[in-house]
Design a protein around this motif. Structure first.
Motif, mmCIF file in Angstrom:
data_model
loop_
_atom_site.group_PDB
_atom_site.id
_atom_site.type_symbol
_atom_site.label_atom_id
_atom_site.label_comp_id
_atom_site.label_asym_id
_atom_site.label_seq_id
_atom_site.Cartn_x
_atom_site.Cartn_y
_atom_site.Cartn_z
ATOM 1 N N PHE A 215 0.921 -1.130 0.163
ATOM 2 C CA PHE A 215 -0.173 0.243 -0.055
ATOM 3 C C PHE A 215 1.115 1.217 -0.005
ATOM 4 C CE2 PHE A 215 -2.920 3.018 1.942
ATOM 5 C CZ PHE A 215 -3.960 2.875 1.209
ATOM 6 N N ALA A 218 0.741 5.932 1.683
ATOM 7 C CA ALA A 218 0.161 6.043 2.818
ATOM 8 C C ALA A 218 0.079 7.300 3.850
ATOM 9 C CB ALA A 218 -0.223 4.856 3.750
ATOM 10 N N LEU A 238 -7.264 1.979 2.774
ATOM 11 C CA LEU A 238 -6.268 0.773 3.017
ATOM 12 C C LEU A 238 -7.457 -0.702 3.175
ATOM 13 C CD1 LEU A 238 -3.732 -0.986 3.678
ATOM 14 C CD2 LEU A 238 -4.029 0.076 6.018
#
Length: 439
Positions: A215, A218, A238
Motif C-alpha cells: 500500500f 499512505a 487501506l
C-alpha cells in the motif's frame, strides 16, 4: 633625372681592348649607373602605427563573454585590461581614446542579472554527477527474493548469499525474480553487498516465493502516540482481504533509521498475503517498508504586536492558493540532479517532489517513473527535448496531471504547478490565466 648617355659614349670610345682599360671602363660605367639610380630613388613611405592584435582579440573575447553573461568578473577584467593596453599604443590612444573611454565605462557598469543567476543554477543542475567507478567484471549474478523490507540475494543453488536493506534497493523498484549483479560491500560495514545493475528477470515458482502486497504513499494521521493509516495520498482506502482497515502505526516498526513519524508523514506498507495474523490483528502482520522524507508544515508561533513588521517581511513573497495534499510531483529536468529550488516550491505547497530523468531517452524507464505520479512538470528552460512527447503520452495514459514550465524562473515553475493541480492548460502561452493567491 641625370642624363648618363653622353658619359657612357665617351667611356666606351676611350676604352681600349687590354685588360686594364676594360676594368677601368667597367668601374666608370658602374659609377655612372649608380648616380642615375640614386637620382630615381623614391622617398620611404610613413609607417602606420602597429596595433597589438593580441590585445584586440582579448577585447573582443571579453566583450563576447559579457554579452553572453552580463557582469561576469573574469570577462570584465579581460576587456578592461585590453583597453588599457590599447590606449598606450602610439596614435591609437589619441585617435580612439574617447571611444575606448566610453567602452570602459559601459563595461564597468555591466552587472549580473537574475536571469544570469537562474541560468547558472540551471546549468549546474544539468551537469551530470560523476558516477562511482565500478568494475562490472567482479560482479556475480544473483536472483532477488523480495522481503517486506529489503531483499535476499540467492545463488544458482537457491542458497541465500546476501540480505540487502530497503534503503539500498527502494529506488531500484526490485521485485522477486529480478536477476542482478552484486559485489560484497567492504567500505560500509552496515551493508553486506552492493548491487551493480539489474541484468534480467526470471519467473519464480509460486511455491518458492511468498506473495507480498503493498500500500504505497499512505498518509499518517493523528497525534503523537495515536497515529494511524487509513488512506493514501490519492484518497484510496487501506483494504485487507477486501475490508477497510484503520491501521495504528508506530515509528519503532521502521528499522531503517531513527525516523519520527508525525501527522502528515508519507509511508509505504507491505505484508505477506498468507500471514494468518491479517485476520485477527493486521497491525502485527503489516510492516512499514519506507518513510518518505517530506518537510512538514511548521506551526506558526504567536506573534506579538512589536514584531508585526518582521512578520510582514517574512510573508512578503506572494503565495498561490494551492495545497497539493502530499501528492507526488515529478520534476522532469535531468538525471539525478539537485533541483533544490524547484523541490522547495513543491514542498512549500505540501507536495512530494520526485526527480525524473527527462533526458536519458529510455521510454520504458520514463514510463515507470511517471505511472505512479499524481502531477508531472516538464521544465524546458533552454531547449525543447524529444522526451516532451513521451512525457505527455505517459501522463495521458496514466491520468497524471501535466504542465510545462517554459522558463527557468521560480514563478514560472510555481505557475505550472498551479495549472497542473487545477486542471488548467499545460502551456501558459499568450492566454490570460488567473492565478489566485492566499489572502
Amino acid at each position: 633625372m641625370f642624363d648618363y648617355r653622353n658619359n657612357l659614349k665617351r667611356i666606351l670610345n676611350n676604352t681600349a681592348g687590354d685588360d686594364k682599360s676594360l676594368r677601368n671602363g667597367l668601374a666608370a660605367i658602374k659609377m655612372i649607373l649608380g648616380m642615375a639610380a640614386d637620382d630615381t630613388a623614391a622617398p620611404e613611405p610613413m609607417r602606420e602605427p602597429q596595433v597589438d592584435t593580441k590585445q584586440v582579440k582579448l577585447l573582443l573575447t571579453g566583450l563576447a563573454d559579457l554579452i553572453a553573461t552580463p557582469g561576469d568578473p573574469a570577462a570584465k577584467n579581460m576587456a578592461l585590461s585590453a583597453i588599457h593596453q590599447l590606449t598606450f599604443t602610439p596614435q591609437v590612444g589619441s585617435k580612439y581614446g574617447e571611444n575606448l573611454g566610453q567602452l570602459e565605462k559601459a563595461i564597468q557598469a555591466s552587472n549580473t542579472t537574475k536571469d544570469v543567476i537562474n541560468k547558472k543554477i540551471f546549468e549546474q543542475a544539468m551537469q551530470p554527477k560523476e558516477k562511482p567507478k565500478r568494475d562490472y567484471r567482479k560482479g556475480k549474478r544473483y536472483t532477488v527474493i523480495r522481503l517486506l523490507s529489503g531483499c535476499d540475494l540467492i545463488n544458482d543453488n537457491n542458497q541465500r548469499v546476501y540480505t540487502l536493506k530497503e534503503s539500498q534497493i527502494h529506488s531500484l523498484n526490485l521485485k522477486s525474480g529480478d536477476i542482478v549483479e552484486a559485489v560484497p560491500e567492504d567500505s560500509n560495514s552496515n551493508y553486506e553487498a552492493t548491487i551493480l545493475r539489474v541484468v534480467g528477470f526470471k519467473k519464480l515458482p509460486t511455491t518458492e516465493v511468498d506473495k507480498i502486497s503493498t500500500f504505497k504513499y499512505a498518509v499518517v494521521q493523528g497525534r503523537t502516540g495515536h497515529l494511524s493509516v487509513s488512506r493514501n495520498i490519492k484518497g484510496q482506502k487501506l483494504r485487507i482481504r477486501g475490508k477497510s482497515v484503520l491501521l495504528p502505526v508506530d515509528s519503532s516498526q521502521y528499522q531503517e533509521s531513527n525516523v519520527r513519524l508525525v501527522d502528515g508523514s508519507i509511508v509505504d506498507l507491505a505484508w505477506y498475503d498468507g500471514d494468518v495474523r491479517l485476520k485477527k490483528n493486521p497491525a502485527d502482520a503489516i510492516q512499514l517498508r519506507w518513510v518518505y522524507q517530506v518537510d512538514q508544515p511548521k506551526s506558526k508561533p504567536a506573534v506579538k504586536k512589536k514584531k508585526v513588521k518582521a512578520v510582514q517581511d517574512e510573508t512578503a513573497i506572494t503565495k498561490l492558493a494551492l495545497d497539493l495534499h502530499y501528492q507526488r510531483v515529478g520534476i522532469a529536468i535531468g538525471d539525478n540532479q539537485n533541483e533544490a529550488m524547484l523541490e522547495s516550491i513543491v514542498n512549500r505547497y505540501h507536495g512530494i517532489p520526485i526527480p525524473i530523468d527527462a533526458f536519458q531517452g529510455k521510454k520504458k524507464m520514463m514510463e515507470n517513473q511517471i505511472k505512479d505520479l499524481d502531477i508531472v512538470i516538464l521544465v524546458t528552460a533552454f531547449a525543447a527535448h524529444d522526451s516532451t512527447w513521451n512525457i505527455r503520452e505517459f501522463a495521458s495514459k496514466y491520468n497524471v496531471k501535466f504542465a510545462v514550465s517554459s522558463s527557468k524562473g521560480y514563478q514560472a515553475f510555481e505557475r505550472a504547478l498551479y495549472r497542473a493541480a487545477k486542471g488548467l492548460p499545460a502551456y501558459e502561452g499568450n492566454q490570460t490565466i488567473k492565478y489566485e493567491t492566499e489572502e
